[in-house]
Design an enzyme around this catalytic site. Structure first.
Site, short mmCIF file in Angstrom:
data_model
loop_
_atom_site.label_atom_id
_atom_site.label_comp_id
_atom_site.label_asym_id
_atom_site.label_seq_id
_atom_site.Cartn_x
_atom_site.Cartn_y
_atom_site.Cartn_z
N GLU A 75 0.63 -4.52 9.59
CA GLU A 75 -0.59 -4.34 8.79
C GLU A 75 -1.77 -4.84 9.63
OE1 GLU A 75 -3.58 -3.65 6.67
OE2 GLU A 75 -1.65 -2.95 5.90
N CYS A 105 -1.48 8.69 -0.74
CA CYS A 105 -1.57 8.66 -2.20
C CYS A 105 -2.80 9.45 -2.63
CB CYS A 105 -1.60 7.23 -2.74
SG CYS A 105 -2.94 6.22 -2.11
#
Length: 199
Positions: A26, A124
């Site tokens: 990340e 998404c």
């Protein structure tokens, strides 16, 4: 490559049953801390959490991984129902800007995937620009990759190598998922760490 908060990383680790190595990355340090806590909380012992941008990782992991998940940052149209504030953050320019960033991430991911490896690209969001559009752009410059059909339990077969998940057709929010296969005879990535010049 975009692993916070860690749900997919810990699920992958569970499926691996303690075998192999999960590298969960990340780039945003504050989000990487959340990722690290969740990996530890779930008792994953075969994982390493890193916090670097893909272009920083690629020289260290050239053709290293058998599998890569790029759950890319996106315009988030699939989150509008659950997070109404996401609507306020969306703009007409968001999909194009996100698509360019997604391409940059995929470019670096391609270098880190070993020949014969498989890569999942997911978002998404609903729009073609960030989904099929990104795949078309990527495949046009990477003939060593091809979309591969797949099937997920309880969902329609992804015969073309990608699947749209709409909230009115399934439980959950909106998602897009695709599977890319790198050819076994693909050349090894030339992204080794440059040697330091002698003074």
């Amino acid at each position: 490559l975009c692993a916070a908060p860690g749900g997919k990383s810990t699920q992958i680790a569970a499926l691996m049953g303690g075998e192999g190595l999960v590298v969960a990355n990340e780039p945003v340090p504050s989000r990487a801390q959340i990722l690290s806590r969740n990996v530890e909380r779930m008792g994953v012992r075969n994982a390493v959490v890193t916090s670097a941008y893909p272009q920083e990782l690629a020289p260290h992991f050239a053709a290293f991984f058998d599998r890569i998940l790029v759950d890319a940052p996106c315009s988030g149209e699939g989150m509008f129902r659950r997070q109404p504030e996401a609507i306020d953050e969306w703009s007409e320019n968001a999909p194009r800007g996100c698509a360019d960033r997604q391409m940059e991430i995929l470019e670096e991911a391609a270098k880190m995937l070993a020949p014969g490896g498989r890569m999942v690209y997911s978002t998404c969001t609903f729009n073609d620009t960030e989904n099929e559009g990104v795949l078309a752009r990527f495949l046009a410059i990477h003939p060593e990759f091809a979309l591969e059909a797949f099937h997920l339990l309880g969902l329609p077969e992804a015969k073309e190598g990608y699947l749209h998940l709409y909230p009115h057709e399934m439980r959950g929010e909106g998602h897009f998922v695709s599977l890319l296969q790198k050819s076994f005879d693909a050349p090894m990535a030339d992204c080794a760490i440059p040697a330091k010049k002698a003074k």
